[in-house]
Motif scaffolding. Sequence first.
Motif, PDB file in Angstrom:
ATOM      1  N   UNK A 120      73.803  93.349 117.041  1.00 19.49           N
ATOM      2  CA  UNK A 120      74.254  92.475 118.128  1.00 19.49           C
ATOM      3  C   UNK A 120      75.458  91.619 117.754  1.00 19.49           C
ATOM      4  N   UNK A 121      75.952  91.773 116.548  1.00 23.27           N
ATOM      5  CA  UNK A 121      77.084  90.975 116.085  1.00 23.27           C
ATOM      6  C   UNK A 121      78.269  91.063 117.043  1.00 23.27           C
ATOM      7  N   UNK A 122      78.885  89.916 117.277  1.00 23.65           N
ATOM      8  CA  UNK A 122      80.147  89.870 118.029  1.00 23.65           C
ATOM      9  C   UNK A 122      81.227  89.515 117.011  1.00 23.65           C
ATOM     10  N   UNK A 123      81.870  90.536 116.478  1.00 27.97           N
ATOM     11  CA  UNK A 123      82.845  90.333 115.396  1.00 27.97           C
ATOM     12  C   UNK A 123      84.110  91.171 115.623  1.00 27.97           C
ATOM     13  N   UNK A 124      84.795  90.944 116.761  1.00 28.12           N
ATOM     14  CA  UNK A 124      85.974  91.758 117.067  1.00 28.12           C
ATOM     15  C   UNK A 124      87.164  91.488 116.150  1.00 28.12           C
ATOM     16  N   UNK A 125      87.188  90.367 115.464  1.00 24.89           N
ATOM     17  CA  UNK A 125      88.346  89.994 114.637  1.00 24.89           C
ATOM     18  C   UNK A 125      88.181  90.461 113.198  1.00 24.89           C
ATOM     19  N   UNK A 126      87.058  90.167 112.601  1.00 28.28           N
ATOM     20  CA  UNK A 126      86.848  90.528 111.196  1.00 28.28           C
ATOM     21  C   UNK A 126      86.228  91.911 111.031  1.00 28.28           C
ATOM     22  N   UNK A 127      85.533  92.382 112.055  1.00 23.64           N
ATOM     23  CA  UNK A 127      84.764  93.635 111.965  1.00 23.64           C
ATOM     24  C   UNK A 127      83.670  93.535 110.889  1.00 23.64           C
ATOM     25  N   UNK A 128      83.290  92.325 110.527  1.00 27.18           N
ATOM     26  CA  UNK A 128      82.300  92.047 109.494  1.00 27.18           C
ATOM     27  C   UNK A 128      81.000  91.662 110.184  1.00 27.18           C
ATOM     28  N   UNK A 157      60.545  74.922 115.714  1.00 22.48           N
ATOM     29  CA  UNK A 157      60.184  75.220 114.329  1.00 22.48           C
ATOM     30  C   UNK A 157      61.035  74.405 113.361  1.00 22.48           C
ATOM     31  N   UNK A 158      60.399  73.939 112.282  1.00 23.06           N
ATOM     32  CA  UNK A 158      61.105  73.140 111.276  1.00 23.06           C
ATOM     33  C   UNK A 158      60.793  73.592 109.854  1.00 23.06           C
ATOM     34  N   UNK A 159      59.797  74.461 109.699  1.00 19.15           N
ATOM     35  CA  UNK A 159      59.378  74.900 108.360  1.00 19.15           C
ATOM     36  C   UNK A 159      59.536  76.419 108.259  1.00 19.15           C
ATOM     37  N   UNK A 160      60.224  76.839 107.198  1.00 17.65           N
ATOM     38  CA  UNK A 160      60.586  78.243 107.049  1.00 17.65           C
ATOM     39  C   UNK A 160      60.225  78.761 105.667  1.00 17.65           C
ATOM     40  N   UNK A 161      59.948  80.060 105.599  1.00 15.08           N
ATOM     41  CA  UNK A 161      59.531  80.703 104.359  1.00 15.08           C
ATOM     42  C   UNK A 161      60.670  81.491 103.736  1.00 15.08           C
ATOM     43  N   UNK A 162      61.354  82.305 104.577  1.00  9.48           N
ATOM     44  CA  UNK A 162      62.349  83.230 104.025  1.00  9.48           C
ATOM     45  C   UNK A 162      63.339  83.664 105.095  1.00  9.48           C
ATOM     46  N   UNK A 163      64.488  84.134 104.610  1.00  9.38           N
ATOM     47  CA  UNK A 163      65.498  84.712 105.487  1.00  9.38           C
ATOM     48  C   UNK A 163      66.070  85.945 104.799  1.00  9.38           C
ATOM     49  N   UNK A 164      66.305  86.993 105.579  1.00  7.76           N
ATOM     50  CA  UNK A 164      66.973  88.198 105.086  1.00  7.76           C
ATOM     51  C   UNK A 164      68.332  88.273 105.759  1.00  7.76           C
ATOM     52  N   UNK A 165      69.354  88.630 104.990  1.00 12.66           N
ATOM     53  CA  UNK A 165      70.727  88.697 105.498  1.00 12.66           C
ATOM     54  C   UNK A 165      71.312  90.054 105.143  1.00 12.66           C
ATOM     55  N   UNK A 166      71.863  90.739 106.146  1.00 10.60           N
ATOM     56  CA  UNK A 166      72.445  92.063 105.920  1.00 10.60           C
ATOM     57  C   UNK A 166      73.833  92.159 106.538  1.00 10.60           C
ATOM     58  N   UNK A 167      74.629  93.069 106.005  1.00  9.19           N
ATOM     59  CA  UNK A 167      75.941  93.361 106.579  1.00  9.19           C
ATOM     60  C   UNK A 167      76.182  94.866 106.488  1.00  9.19           C
ATOM     61  N   UNK A 168      77.339  95.297 106.965  1.00  9.04           N
ATOM     62  CA  UNK A 168      77.655  96.733 106.977  1.00  9.04           C
ATOM     63  C   UNK A 168      78.029  97.280 105.607  1.00  9.04           C
ATOM     64  N   UNK A 221      76.197  87.102 113.567  1.00  9.12           N
ATOM     65  CA  UNK A 221      77.406  86.302 113.594  1.00  9.12           C
ATOM     66  C   UNK A 221      78.092  86.471 114.947  1.00  9.12           C
ATOM     67  N   UNK A 222      78.681  85.376 115.431  1.00 12.94           N
ATOM     68  CA  UNK A 222      79.386  85.372 116.706  1.00 12.94           C
ATOM     69  C   UNK A 222      80.754  84.742 116.452  1.00 12.94           C
ATOM     70  N   UNK A 223      81.790  85.572 116.519  1.00 13.78           N
ATOM     71  CA  UNK A 223      83.146  85.092 116.254  1.00 13.78           C
ATOM     72  C   UNK A 223      83.776  84.525 117.519  1.00 13.78           C
ATOM     73  N   UNK A 224      84.911  83.879 117.322  1.00 14.15           N
ATOM     74  CA  UNK A 224      85.631  83.252 118.415  1.00 14.15           C
ATOM     75  C   UNK A 224      87.120  83.355 118.117  1.00 14.15           C
ATOM     76  N   UNK A 225      87.929  83.503 119.149  1.00  7.23           N
ATOM     77  CA  UNK A 225      89.380  83.582 118.951  1.00  7.23           C
ATOM     78  C   UNK A 225      89.904  82.328 118.253  1.00  7.23           C
ATOM     79  N   UNK A 226      89.248  81.201 118.488  1.00  7.84           N
ATOM     80  CA  UNK A 226      89.524  79.985 117.738  1.00  7.84           C
ATOM     81  C   UNK A 226      88.573  80.024 116.549  1.00  7.84           C
ATOM     82  N   UNK A 227      89.036  80.572 115.437  1.00  6.13           N
ATOM     83  CA  UNK A 227      88.162  80.941 114.322  1.00  6.13           C
ATOM     84  C   UNK A 227      87.142  79.879 113.928  1.00  6.13           C
ATOM     85  N   UNK A 228      87.493  78.633 114.013  1.00  9.01           N
ATOM     86  CA  UNK A 228      86.562  77.557 113.659  1.00  9.01           C
ATOM     87  C   UNK A 228      85.342  77.497 114.569  1.00  9.01           C
TER      88      UNK A 228
END
Length: 141
Positions: free
Chosen positions: A23-31, A74-85, A49-56
């Motif tokens: 679902x990534x919206x990454x038209x600028x970086x393709x990342x 929710x305020x308490x978390x156990x883990x997060x998994x992060x993946x890329x292409x 990740x959701x990019x914007x023409x105004x990079x900031x």
Amino acid sequence: MASALSDRQIEDLITQSLIARQNSYSPYSKFRVGAALRTIDGKVYQGCNVENASYGGAICAERTAFVKAVSEGHRRFVAIAVSCDFNHFITPCGICRQFMNEFGRGLEIFFVNDDRTYKRAILEDLLPYSFGPEDVLDNVK
């Protein structure tokens, strides 16, 4: 130190992060980046990740997942998994590390390759000598 999660729970987080990446919206970086965040009670929130023409104005996948979870109470978390292409391990950027630190230095982080292999770290190891809620709250009397 071993994970607090079972192998099945880790595999689920990996799968959810790979799905979120689509679902990534990454038209600028393709990342494209996907994240899956597990709460203390077992609920999983996806983020991309959701990019914007105004990079900031862009937001990373990790923060997207956290914002979704926090906005639902929710305020308490156990883990997060992060993946890329890419088929190498990526780690959260500095602002994501600081953002996650707000909710606990013991968070497990799984860096996921495209082939589902992963490395594991604890947030505290990625953000030593961090500034967190206790630094502010100790001074508020």
